[in-house]
Scaffold this active site. Sequence first.
Site, PDB file in Angstrom:
ATOM      1  N   GLU A   4       0.921  -1.234  -0.146  1.00  0.00           N
ATOM      2  CA  GLU A   4       0.070  -0.018  -0.032  1.00  0.00           C
ATOM      3  C   GLU A   4       0.796   1.357  -0.066  1.00  0.00           C
ATOM      4  O   GLU A   4       0.370   2.296  -0.543  1.00  0.00           O
ATOM      5  CB  GLU A   4      -1.052   0.029   1.231  1.00  0.00           C
ATOM      6  CG  GLU A   4      -1.915  -1.127   1.227  1.00  0.00           C
ATOM      7  CD  GLU A   4      -2.989  -0.779   0.013  1.00  0.00           C
ATOM      8  OE1 GLU A   4      -3.405   0.363  -0.202  1.00  0.00           O
ATOM      9  OE2 GLU A   4      -3.356  -1.812  -0.539  1.00  0.00           O
TER      10      GLU A   4
ATOM     11  N   SER B  53     -51.509 -31.383  36.225  1.00  0.00           N
ATOM     12  CA  SER B  53     -51.400 -31.726  37.583  1.00  0.00           C
ATOM     13  C   SER B  53     -50.058 -30.991  38.439  1.00  0.00           C
ATOM     14  O   SER B  53     -49.897 -30.968  39.517  1.00  0.00           O
ATOM     15  CB  SER B  53     -51.347 -33.127  37.834  1.00  0.00           C
ATOM     16  OG  SER B  53     -52.674 -33.601  37.939  1.00  0.00           O
TER      17      SER B  53
END
Length: 807
Positions: free
Chosen positions: A87, A462
């Site tokens: 770069e 139940s």
Amino acid sequence: MMRLLKFFWWSFVAVFCGLLLSFSGAYLYLSPTLPSVESLRSIQLQIPLRVYSGDGKLIAEFGEMRRSPVRFADIPPDFIQALLAAEDDNFANHYGVDVTSLMRAATQLLKSGHIQTGGSTITMQVAKNYFLTSERSFSRKINEILLALQIERELSKDEILELYVNKIYLGNRAYGIEAAAQVYYGKSIRDISLAQMAMIAGLPKAPSRFNPLVNPTRSKERRDWILGRMFKLGRIDEARYQQAINEPIDASYHVPTPELAAPYIAEMARAEMVGRYGSDAYTEGFRVTTTVPSNLQEAANESLRQGLLDYDQRHGYRGPESRLPGMTRETWLQELAKQKNLGGLEPAIVTQVENSGVLVLTRSGQEEAVSWDSMKWARPFLNTNSLGPRPQRPADVTQVGDLIRVQRQADGSLNFVQLPAAQSALVSLDPESGAIRALVGGFSFEQSNYNRAVQAKRQPGSSFKPFLYSAALDNGFTAASLVNDAPIVFQEAGMEEAWRPKNDNNTFLGPIRLREALYKSRNLVSIRVLQAIGIDYALNYVSRFGFNKEDLPRNLSLALGTANLTPLEIAGGWSAFANGGYKVQPYLIERIESRDGKLLFTANPPRVPQAEPLPDTTAQPMAAPDTQLSANAAPAPVAAERIIDPRTTYILNSMLQDVIKRGTGRRALSMGRGDIAGKTGTTNESKDSWFSGYNADFVTTVWVGFDQPESLGRHEYGGTVALPIWMDFMSTALKDKPAHAQAEPPGLLTLRIDPLSGRAATPGTPDAFFELFKSEDTPPPMSELEPGLAIPGSPLPADEAAPIDLF
């Protein structure tokens, strides 16, 4: 000649001055709008939300950008050299702008008539990435140059590089070099090779064009060019260059793999974080630690899935997911690629049927064997209560081209299975604080995101009765009270038919003790108890456990568990039985930390006091303090509200232990523990199967049913479907843990009781047994039986069978 030289000289001076004036004017014009470079020092990069288990294992990551910022000191020098070679090889020498590169870009512009390269340095790219758009224009370029000059004046080269490598986009949602290394190689940037570093360094120029997953050839060309530049610039020697240049492109897509499979937990944490922080939850780098230990969550996952598979196989084989005969291997692989692994079950296509089993093609492209022994369960499904004949050979079960499911075993072998049609949910809490220790909302999150643990309101049957029995024990009943288990009919004005509730097996036991009625789950006793204590009293009492009154029916069907409640609500309510009578609130998030490790939140839920005070049933709820913390603040402990007399929970606990010892939960005796208690639950036509149970360490609720309610089968109950899942999980959770039950509180007495009357037994009474009582509720001897009671020892009125209105 002299005149010509003067002309060129003054022309040069004029051009130079013109450029200088133009640049100065542009600077004066644009500089007031330029952002402050100092803000880069405190820049907040977008970091995803990460959710962890209580022991630090990654559960999930949420956010568009995959990013893990690294400090400059942690960046390998080889990567720095690769990046500069690719770069900006003059980075160390320029002051933010490389005139040579700009002149080259200008020359290309004059030749082609449009911008080809920007001549940008790394500093200029930092300026663009952090402050500017990607628009290609002269004004933006001038801003970029001015910002670059400012950045170079105020930041060091190391700081500039650190900003750059953490910001850049490198394809596949990876932002920054650490995320890229993880995505392409599954490693940290510190652990990859020189060639791999060069590949990543080549991505900023064009993340799509040079992506090694999409264009490996171009990626290799770009990588090799960077390595060549490094060698030419003297950054690496020839030996390292040759080694790197000959390394193949070995990148592959590495999705951040959770260390713990807990997708329902992850989604709950995500939703709570969005509720707290809005969209910032996805970008501010929050680290969320949940209350869930990984070993318990893994046990919950396995228990629930295996329990559903066991139930499913009892009801036969429904056939392949699809039939794909006569297709090529390539076409089959394409079809398999469309399928997902669901709950650990892999898709496969049958390629060959033999007497010893079948061969299947899996998504990996391999053909693997499935043994006949793992297929023998596959009797044809006819309906919920009926199966076809047993298969005699693999050809009776499947044929070539069938898309089926297989389950991989620990040794790598495959078992023949199918996706269960039923669903389940499991919730386990710490009864001392309400912390969620495990939660599963279904067989597979990929199959259905619906979280049945917190979203599915179903009738608990139940398993709801203990709440009413607790109310009864606080309203004059004792565990020895006799209640008539006999037919009863209710006729309400306007009803076309009378309501004739019945017991599960349609039998009646006559006068029965409350303890026995609970462990035998007698419906008619529950209805008579509710009738005796009154609907209003029962609703007010039960709502103490955290239930919404609107979810509780205002009639006697409440005694049969017809309320609509979620498994999490049931588990939260049951916590009071396990902890001695305190109300706790289930919670999931233990703490939240910022990106830099600062503690933002720590949970401080109401907890059961360690040193229990004297019973105070009139105590009011205590408000939780503000749990938003400063860095060094510690929250004051909050005492949970007492909602039940501890003597009531102790007596009820002994009754619920009898459910395990001699009632509908007898299967759990195989666990070999004397400190567990619980209750089964089965609704009409077995549409819902439940088991809730606990010791003092964990309270766990399991539900099994269909998303669209239908019967689980004529012989399927809470004890056959939900209880095995509960047992499997709790066996793991309690492994190596000593027995831990509620300590006996003061104010209790143990008396010998006459089994026929429920009264204190006289000497010599046959079959007398010991029973627990509150000191003020001890029954008198039989000689003091007051007139008017239809059943000795019962607080019910004599005319108990008279019709009453349903509220």
